[in-house]
Design a protein around this motif. Structure first.
Motif, PDB file in Angstrom:
ATOM      1  N   ILE A  55       3.955   1.910   2.432  1.00 15.97           N
ATOM      2  CA  ILE A  55       5.178   2.611   2.043  1.00 15.97           C
ATOM      3  C   ILE A  55       4.857   4.045   1.652  1.00 15.97           C
ATOM      4  O   ILE A  55       3.886   4.300   0.944  1.00 15.97           O
ATOM      5  N   VAL A  56       5.646   4.959   2.187  1.00 14.22           N
ATOM      6  CA  VAL A  56       5.512   6.359   1.791  1.00 14.22           C
ATOM      7  C   VAL A  56       6.551   6.629   0.728  1.00 14.22           C
ATOM      8  O   VAL A  56       7.695   6.205   0.861  1.00 14.22           O
ATOM      9  N   THR A  57       6.158   7.291  -0.313  1.00 11.88           N
ATOM     10  CA  THR A  57       7.144   7.622  -1.333  1.00 11.88           C
ATOM     11  C   THR A  57       6.801   8.943  -1.997  1.00 11.88           C
ATOM     12  O   THR A  57       5.649   9.350  -2.043  1.00 11.88           O
ATOM     13  N   HIS A  58       7.835   9.628  -2.445  1.00 13.11           N
ATOM     14  CA  HIS A  58       7.623  10.842  -3.224  1.00 13.11           C
ATOM     15  C   HIS A  58       7.799  10.546  -4.699  1.00 13.11           C
ATOM     16  O   HIS A  58       7.651  11.415  -5.541  1.00 13.11           O
ATOM     17  N   ASP A  59       8.147   9.294  -4.979  1.00 10.84           N
ATOM     18  CA  ASP A  59       8.473   8.907  -6.335  1.00 10.84           C
ATOM     19  C   ASP A  59       7.284   8.145  -6.913  1.00 10.84           C
ATOM     20  O   ASP A  59       7.001   7.021  -6.542  1.00 10.84           O
ATOM     21  N   GLN A  60       6.557   8.803  -7.843  1.00  8.14           N
ATOM     22  CA  GLN A  60       5.346   8.161  -8.368  1.00  8.14           C
ATOM     23  C   GLN A  60       5.665   6.895  -9.108  1.00  8.14           C
ATOM     24  O   GLN A  60       4.924   5.934  -9.054  1.00  8.14           O
ATOM     25  N   GLU A  61       6.794   6.929  -9.797  1.00  7.82           N
ATOM     26  CA  GLU A  61       7.154   5.758 -10.574  1.00  7.82           C
ATOM     27  C   GLU A  61       7.294   4.565  -9.636  1.00  7.82           C
ATOM     28  O   GLU A  61       6.860   3.459  -9.928  1.00  7.82           O
ATOM     29  N   GLU A  62       7.896   4.844  -8.461  1.00  8.75           N
ATOM     30  CA  GLU A  62       8.070   3.803  -7.458  1.00  8.75           C
ATOM     31  C   GLU A  62       6.708   3.288  -6.995  1.00  8.75           C
ATOM     32  O   GLU A  62       6.479   2.083  -6.913  1.00  8.75           O
ATOM     33  N   ALA A  63       5.802   4.224  -6.702  1.00  8.31           N
ATOM     34  CA  ALA A  63       4.470   3.832  -6.257  1.00  8.31           C
ATOM     35  C   ALA A  63       3.802   2.973  -7.319  1.00  8.31           C
ATOM     36  O   ALA A  63       3.195   1.947  -7.031  1.00  8.31           O
TER      37      ALA A  63
ATOM     38  N   ASP B 217       8.871   4.507   5.656  1.00  9.76           N
ATOM     39  CA  ASP B 217       8.693   5.940   5.410  1.00  9.76           C
ATOM     40  C   ASP B 217       9.810   6.414   4.494  1.00  9.76           C
ATOM     41  O   ASP B 217      10.926   6.640   4.934  1.00  9.76           O
ATOM     42  N   GLU B 218       9.500   6.548   3.232  1.00  7.88           N
ATOM     43  CA  GLU B 218      10.475   6.902   2.198  1.00  7.88           C
ATOM     44  C   GLU B 218      11.732   6.048   2.284  1.00  7.88           C
ATOM     45  O   GLU B 218      12.812   6.550   2.583  1.00  7.88           O
ATOM     46  N   PRO B 219      11.578   4.763   2.003  1.00 12.49           N
ATOM     47  CA  PRO B 219      12.694   3.843   2.236  1.00 12.49           C
ATOM     48  C   PRO B 219      13.829   3.977   1.231  1.00 12.49           C
ATOM     49  O   PRO B 219      14.944   3.593   1.530  1.00 12.49           O
TER      50      PRO B 219
ATOM     51  N   PHE C 201       0.839  -1.190   0.000  1.00 14.70           N
ATOM     52  CA  PHE C 201       0.000   0.000   0.000  1.00 14.70           C
ATOM     53  C   PHE C 201       0.877   1.243   0.000  1.00 14.70           C
ATOM     54  O   PHE C 201       1.666   1.457   0.919  1.00 14.70           O
ATOM     55  N   ALA C 202       0.757   2.053  -1.045  1.00 16.33           N
ATOM     56  CA  ALA C 202       1.626   3.232  -1.143  1.00 16.33           C
ATOM     57  C   ALA C 202       0.870   4.499  -0.758  1.00 16.33           C
ATOM     58  O   ALA C 202      -0.275   4.689  -1.146  1.00 16.33           O
ATOM     59  N   LEU C 203       1.520   5.327   0.050  1.00 16.88           N
ATOM     60  CA  LEU C 203       0.961   6.628   0.416  1.00 16.88           C
ATOM     61  C   LEU C 203       1.701   7.695  -0.365  1.00 16.88           C
ATOM     62  O   LEU C 203       2.924   7.773  -0.315  1.00 16.88           O
TER      63      LEU C 203
ATOM     64  N   THR D 222       3.545  10.590   7.405  1.00 22.58           N
ATOM     65  CA  THR D 222       4.303  10.073   8.544  1.00 22.58           C
ATOM     66  C   THR D 222       3.400   9.929   9.766  1.00 22.58           C
ATOM     67  O   THR D 222       3.482   8.938  10.495  1.00 22.58           O
ATOM     68  N   THR D 223       2.513  10.897   9.953  1.00 20.06           N
ATOM     69  CA  THR D 223       1.605  10.839  11.099  1.00 20.06           C
ATOM     70  C   THR D 223       0.740   9.580  11.038  1.00 20.06           C
ATOM     71  O   THR D 223       0.555   8.898  12.044  1.00 20.06           O
TER      72      THR D 223
END
Ligand SMILES: Nc1ncnc2c1ncn2[C@@H]1O[C@H](COP(=O)(O)OP(=O)(O)OP(=O)(O)O)[C@@H](O)[C@H]1O
Ligand SMILES: [Mg+2]
Lengths: 298, 379
Positions: free
Chosen positions: B207-215, B176-178, B50-52, B61-62
């Motif tokens: 998983i939190v990510t800022h990388d859409q490709e990763e998500a 969290d942004e691993p 599950f990607a956030l 993060t909260t």
């Protein structure tokens, strides 16, 4: 530019020379002299007008017999040992009292911390001597503590604390507490809260997280605090002489008596020189600890 | 149930029989007056990845910290396996978290950091070294086992943090942004490793990510957040193809957004007037779209074709002039200026060498797309 650097480098050395090495040389010189009924109460004194010959004669009259004397009289080394013991025990006691206080301060909310810090430093604003004196009023047989305990009925006879080593421990722990609290607090305060969370996340209870993470990371502060207490406690004079009575033998007291009661400056100076040599070991260790910590922080 | 020959699709969220592993029920988290999580209701299923996704400060993060047990919801409940986890302390939750700040223990070596959780578990002592070695190999840090965290690089630290959280193989892993600090190659490799671990152990990942490709690559579902709210929770392809709002369309990938008014809706088709003197756009009716509504037409650049001649058979054709060309190796993006100054991007795969490309700067071109290529979004 280079001059500036030279100045920066030379300043601490000049400081050291002026306020440590020169006084130390003077004390060492007196320690190597002989007792005399004169002013100053020792010989020889350097006569500059006699020139090189005079200096050679001056040097030839110096000897180490005062140090030999310290070794022959049991008083001195028992005093050194007893001082070491008292300084060690009171350092441990101070640590035990200070750590929870420092921990509590570091846990307190941001806006309370400056106030708590103030409270720790506040006693420094009154004279050290007065603060130690006031302990006499607390600890003596008719003092507040005994009166209070008698009143509550916990004891029937006043406790004899005054003029024992216990009084000295109490005095030292009280007087040096801030020196222990502040470095431990500094170490605990910069501890990252998320480390404790990570430890708990990985299965630690709150208590084991403390012993596995918080405490190990505060050790540099603990070491610094221990040295800051141990070093001055070893040569302490005021506390044992005001609170310790004749029971307590500490080298600071011996030193005082040699100087002012016996007026034997050479022996007193020899006592001081040996004390300094004993202190150099922990001071060097302390500096190492500080250095290591600075390197780790980089 | 799967018929022979058809692939079993992993979509427990569509199956009413499935019980979610995690349930957020009307969860709100406030810091003082500030609402960090705003009434979130959310189900996450076993074996999900599950990607956030969401901008900085939106509450990712909260959300994780509430799952790990470091923050308590101000209101609402969080259930794990159907049980309210509010009274369970962090060390008793079958959850491990990789912290955004890594939170490596500075006084312990890389090896001891990874072994830390194992030593607190019921794993027999003699099995711990093998497990730690496995983890070190996974994140390729065998050579750095003896170093302290301050003696390794940022990316290496991130890998230690990842290894430490993976070591205990928990039921639920919060990352969290691993992979943020890793280079592209290593990141892709690690993504596949993570998916592999997930396949093997059946762990549920958030998983939190800022990388859409990763998500897009790793996630079974993606949740797009904004200001503490869930804007859309859907599979990666649906998030991409059918975003439910301009916010999601704009947040995920590149998109052309054209504002206009609905003139007519016939047979599930809408016609949108978007500029004076231009042909109306034809699209497919979206939710709540009616005659007269103000809408945004969102279309991905790769769905827009570009040609030097007007195409005959497309529902939408717009004329323009090439303003800029961005050459990205495998694809090129053409920025085309439409009449009235509006820009529209078209993306074309570079199946020919540059020298033989027939469109260049200031050329007159025709952009075209079908009436199902874009989505019509309200507001
Ligand atoms: N302990 C706290 N006290 C007050 N406000 C907080 C606290 N923790 C988080 N916040 C606020 O809550 C909001 C959400 O924070 P959070 O850390 O969840 O963001 P995020 O989505 O993880 O952002 P990023 O992508 O930058 O990591 C932020 O605006 C933050 O300022
Ligand atoms: Mg965050």
């Amino acid at each position: 530019m280079n001059l500036r650097r030279l100045f920066l480098i030379l300043t601490p050395y000049a400081w050291l020379l002026l306020f440590f090495l020169i006084p130390f040389a003077i004390v060492l010189k007196i320690a190597l002299s002989d007792y005399a009924i004169s002013i100053p109460p020792y010989t020889p004194t350097l006569d500059i007008s006699a020139g090189w010959e005079g200096f050679k004669e001056f040097v030839s009259e110096l000897d180490a017999e005062n140090f030999a004397f310290l070794a022959t009289d049991a008083l001195y080394y028992t005093a050194y040992l007893s001082s070491l013991k008292i300084a060690l025990i009171s350092t441990v006691l101070t640590l035990v009292v200070a750590y929870p206080i420092a921990y509590g301060m570091a846990q307190a909310s941001q806006e309370w911390r400056p106030t708590l810090m103030m409270l720790v430093i506040l006693p420094f604003w009154t004279s050290f001597l007065i603060r130690v004196y006031s302990w006499i009023g607390i600890l003596s047989n008719e003092g507040f503590l005994n009166q209070f305990l008698l009143w509550t009925g916990i004891i029937n006879e006043p406790l004899a604390i005054m003029n024992t080593q216990n009084a000295v421990y109490i005095g030292i722990v009280y007087s040096y507490l801030p020196f222990m609290i502040l470095p431990i607090y500094a170490a605990l305060e910069k501890l990252d809260e998320s480390l404790i969370e990570a430890a708990e996340d990985l299965g630690c209870s709150k208590i084991s997280a403390f012993w596995l993470v918080t405490f190990p990371l505060s050790i540099p502060g603990v070491i610094a605090g221990c040295f800051l207490v141990f070093i001055p406690a070893l040569g302490e004079f005021v506390i044992p002489s005001l609170l310790g009575g004749s029971d307590t033998l500490m080298i600071g007291k011996v030193l005082y008596e040699e100087f002012f009661s016996n007026r034997d400056w050479p022996v007193a100076s020899a006592v001081a020189v040996v004390l300094l040599l004993i202190l150099i070991v922990p001071i060097v260790l302390f500096q190492r600890n500080e250095q290591r910590q600075r390197e780790a922080n980089q | 149930m799967a018929q022979p020959g058809t692939r079993l699709v992993f979509a427990p969220w569509n199956d009413p029989e499935q019980k979610p592993l995690i349930q957020f029920k009307n969860v709100t988290k406030k810091f003082g007056d500030f609402v960090a999580i705003d009434n979130i209701t959310l189900d996450i299923y076993r074996r999900e990845f599950f990607a956030l996704l969401g901008p900085s400060g939106c509450g990712k993060t909260t959300l994780m910290r509430m799952l790990a047990g470091f923050e308590a919801p101000t209101s609402g409940t969080i259930l794990l396996d159907g049980v309210d986890i509010a009274p369970v302390p962090p060390n008793k939750r079958p959850v491990n978290m990789m912290f955004q700040s890594y939170a490596l223990f500075p006084h312990l070596s890389v090896w001891d950091n990874i072994a830390f959780g194992l030593r607190r578990s019921d794993m027999p002592k003699d099995q711990i070294p093998a497990r730690v070695e496995d983890m070190l190999r996974l994140v390729r840090l065998e050579k750095f086992a003896k170093r302290k965290p301050h003696q390794i690089s940022g990316g290496q630290r991130q890998r230690v943090a990842l290894a430490r959280s993976l070591a205990k193989a928990p039921k639920l892993l919060l990352l969290d942004e691993p992979l943020g600090a890793l280079d592209k190659k290593l990141r892709q490799d690690t993504q596949f490793e993570l998916m592999d671990i997930q396949e093997k152990t059946g762990t549920t990942f958030v998983i939190v990510t800022h990388d859409q490709e990763e998500a897009m690559t790793v996630a079974s579902r993606v949740a797009v957040m904004d200001h503490g709210k869930m804007v859309q929770i859907d599979t990666p392809d649906r998030i991409y193809e059918t975003p439910n709002s301009v916010y999601v369309a704009d947040f995920i990938g590149d998109v052309n957004i054209i504002e206009g008014n609905v003139i007519d809706t016939v047979d599930g088709k809408v016609s949108i007037e978007w500029a004076e003197g231009q042909p109306r756009l034809l699209g497919t009716v979206g939710e709540g779209v009616a005659k007269g509504s103000r809408v945004h037409y969102a279309i991905r650049p790769e769905k827009v074709a570009i040609a030097t001649q007007p195409p005959a058979d497309r529902a939408n054709v717009i004329e323009g002039v090439v303003h800029d060309i961005a050459y990205l190796g495998n694809i090129s993006t053409y920025k085309v200026e439409l009449p009235g100054g509006r820009m529209m991007k078209a993306q074309v795969a570079n199946d020919r060498r540059i020298a033989r490309r027939d469109i260049t700067w200031d050329d007159k071109v025709w952009l075209s797309f079908t009436d199902t290529a874009g989505v019509v979004l309200l507001g």
